[in-house]
Design a protein around this motif. Sequence first.
Motif, PDB file in Angstrom:
ATOM      1  N   ALA A 287       1.661   8.801 -10.034  1.00 26.12           N
ATOM      2  CA  ALA A 287       1.183   7.487 -10.452  1.00 26.12           C
ATOM      3  C   ALA A 287       1.209   6.485  -9.290  1.00 26.12           C
ATOM      4  O   ALA A 287       0.286   5.683  -9.130  1.00 26.12           O
ATOM      5  CB  ALA A 287       2.031   6.965 -11.602  1.00 26.12           C
ATOM      6  N   ALA A 288       2.235   6.551  -8.475  1.00 24.56           N
ATOM      7  CA  ALA A 288       2.368   5.595  -7.373  1.00 24.56           C
ATOM      8  C   ALA A 288       1.412   5.912  -6.232  1.00 24.56           C
ATOM      9  O   ALA A 288       0.728   5.024  -5.720  1.00 24.56           O
ATOM     10  CB  ALA A 288       3.804   5.602  -6.859  1.00 24.56           C
ATOM     11  N   THR A 289       1.344   7.170  -5.850  1.00 24.22           N
ATOM     12  CA  THR A 289       0.520   7.511  -4.682  1.00 24.22           C
ATOM     13  C   THR A 289      -0.966   7.518  -5.013  1.00 24.22           C
ATOM     14  O   THR A 289      -1.794   7.295  -4.126  1.00 24.22           O
ATOM     15  CB  THR A 289       0.920   8.889  -4.129  1.00 24.22           C
ATOM     16  OG1 THR A 289       0.823   9.875  -5.189  1.00 24.22           O
ATOM     17  CG2 THR A 289       2.333   8.872  -3.602  1.00 24.22           C
ATOM     18  N   SER A 290      -1.314   7.742  -6.272  1.00 23.36           N
ATOM     19  CA  SER A 290      -2.738   7.747  -6.635  1.00 23.36           C
ATOM     20  C   SER A 290      -3.369   6.378  -6.385  1.00 23.36           C
ATOM     21  O   SER A 290      -4.549   6.291  -6.036  1.00 23.36           O
ATOM     22  CB  SER A 290      -2.918   8.158  -8.091  1.00 23.36           C
ATOM     23  OG  SER A 290      -2.298   7.220  -8.963  1.00 23.36           O
ATOM     24  N   LYS A 291      -2.586   5.316  -6.562  1.00 26.65           N
ATOM     25  CA  LYS A 291      -3.100   3.970  -6.323  1.00 26.65           C
ATOM     26  C   LYS A 291      -3.464   3.805  -4.865  1.00 26.65           C
ATOM     27  O   LYS A 291      -4.480   3.210  -4.518  1.00 26.65           O
ATOM     28  CB  LYS A 291      -2.058   2.938  -6.732  1.00 26.65           C
ATOM     29  CG  LYS A 291      -1.684   2.971  -8.199  1.00 26.65           C
ATOM     30  CD  LYS A 291      -0.568   1.982  -8.501  1.00 26.65           C
ATOM     31  CE  LYS A 291      -0.127   2.065  -9.953  1.00 26.65           C
ATOM     32  NZ  LYS A 291       1.004   1.139 -10.255  1.00 26.65           N
ATOM     33  N   VAL A 292      -2.611   4.334  -3.997  1.00 25.98           N
ATOM     34  CA  VAL A 292      -2.850   4.207  -2.556  1.00 25.98           C
ATOM     35  C   VAL A 292      -3.982   5.118  -2.109  1.00 25.98           C
ATOM     36  O   VAL A 292      -4.857   4.726  -1.342  1.00 25.98           O
ATOM     37  CB  VAL A 292      -1.562   4.533  -1.766  1.00 25.98           C
ATOM     38  CG1 VAL A 292      -1.819   4.440  -0.268  1.00 25.98           C
ATOM     39  CG2 VAL A 292      -0.436   3.583  -2.177  1.00 25.98           C
ATOM     40  N   LEU A 293      -3.973   6.367  -2.614  1.00 22.53           N
ATOM     41  CA  LEU A 293      -4.982   7.331  -2.198  1.00 22.53           C
ATOM     42  C   LEU A 293      -6.393   6.941  -2.669  1.00 22.53           C
ATOM     43  O   LEU A 293      -7.381   7.267  -2.017  1.00 22.53           O
ATOM     44  CB  LEU A 293      -4.617   8.709  -2.736  1.00 22.53           C
ATOM     45  CG  LEU A 293      -3.329   9.342  -2.178  1.00 22.53           C
ATOM     46  CD1 LEU A 293      -3.015  10.635  -2.883  1.00 22.53           C
ATOM     47  CD2 LEU A 293      -3.442   9.551  -0.679  1.00 22.53           C
ATOM     48  N   SER A 294      -6.472   6.237  -3.784  1.00 20.81           N
ATOM     49  CA  SER A 294      -7.778   5.838  -4.311  1.00 20.81           C
ATOM     50  C   SER A 294      -8.292   4.555  -3.661  1.00 20.81           C
ATOM     51  O   SER A 294      -9.458   4.209  -3.817  1.00 20.81           O
ATOM     52  CB  SER A 294      -7.712   5.634  -5.825  1.00 20.81           C
ATOM     53  OG  SER A 294      -6.766   4.619  -6.152  1.00 20.81           O
ATOM     54  N   HIS A 295      -7.392   3.852  -2.922  1.00 19.56           N
ATOM     55  CA  HIS A 295      -7.786   2.629  -2.220  1.00 19.56           C
ATOM     56  C   HIS A 295      -7.254   2.675  -0.792  1.00 19.56           C
ATOM     57  O   HIS A 295      -6.308   1.983  -0.426  1.00 19.56           O
ATOM     58  CB  HIS A 295      -7.230   1.388  -2.926  1.00 19.56           C
ATOM     59  CG  HIS A 295      -7.754   1.200  -4.299  1.00 19.56           C
ATOM     60  ND1 HIS A 295      -7.164   1.789  -5.396  1.00 19.56           N
ATOM     61  CD2 HIS A 295      -8.850   0.520  -4.745  1.00 19.56           C
ATOM     62  CE1 HIS A 295      -7.852   1.457  -6.494  1.00 19.56           C
ATOM     63  NE2 HIS A 295      -8.873   0.684  -6.124  1.00 19.56           N
TER      64      HIS A 295
END
Length: 296
Positions: A287-295
């Motif tokens: 959940a945390a890294t998906s935010k960074v990886l998607s932006h």
Amino acid sequence: MVRRALLKGLLSACAYSSVGASMGIWSQGVFAQKSYSNVTNETATRFVVGTSLIADILSDLLPEAKILTLSQGSSCPMHGDMKSQDAFAASEADMILIHDFQTNIPAIHGILTAASHPGLRLEILKVGGNWMTPPVQKAASQMIAQSLAKAFPAITAIVNANLAQRLTKIDALTLELETQLSPMRGCPVIASERQADFLVWAGFKVEATYMTAQDLSPMALIQLIRLGRDKGIVAIIDNQQSGANLGGALASELKIPHVTLSNFPVPNTHESTFYSLLQANVVRLSAATSKVLSHP
């Protein structure tokens, strides 16, 4: 420049809880009330264990066992006071199983001293690494199974059968989680030292670690923040049992996600077993890294 308020808050933070973690005596009386169909008079029924990690394995290997856990998952296993009921229960135990790092804890030492009796078996578990990683969890399960079989030969068949099921279940869960972990592999993070081994197993690149706010000098803190910016750190990973003050402040300063993982199951919650806790830890990371990886 790091704000003075940030430094002051971090360096004064307390990372560990000193709250006692007693479970009570034999789950509030079930010791004398419950019938145990597959445990004979020659086998052990009463166990005192050091942490919820040990309790989780033991309950899988010997489901009918009565278990008193000295340190619950929500608290640091290095801290806590000895309760009189813990010492009393330990004095009636058939076996005590503790981690090797717990042998020097005054409260645990006091319980071991009070519990000593001729029929007591004591097993000190020396399993290196983070028990929340599947390879180490399997090794720990095998060690506990061997200890049970050696101490109580009558339960060997039961224990070995349950061990085989546990190892198969761990392997199946590991394969399932590999898909979820795949996008995160190679992501750079700064983490609590207590979570470093787990994160390496999960495929993260741990650029730096820290223990507690009390261990950090102002210069070391500034260096972590600089490294976070220079290395493109995607998240700060904290350890629940150590406290989340330091990681939260670092993440806030770097404006990146802050994740808190746990190393110990918590009874009577949705993270009460190794399996459910491992899944929950991976979900938090995703959940945390998906935010960074998607932006990017």
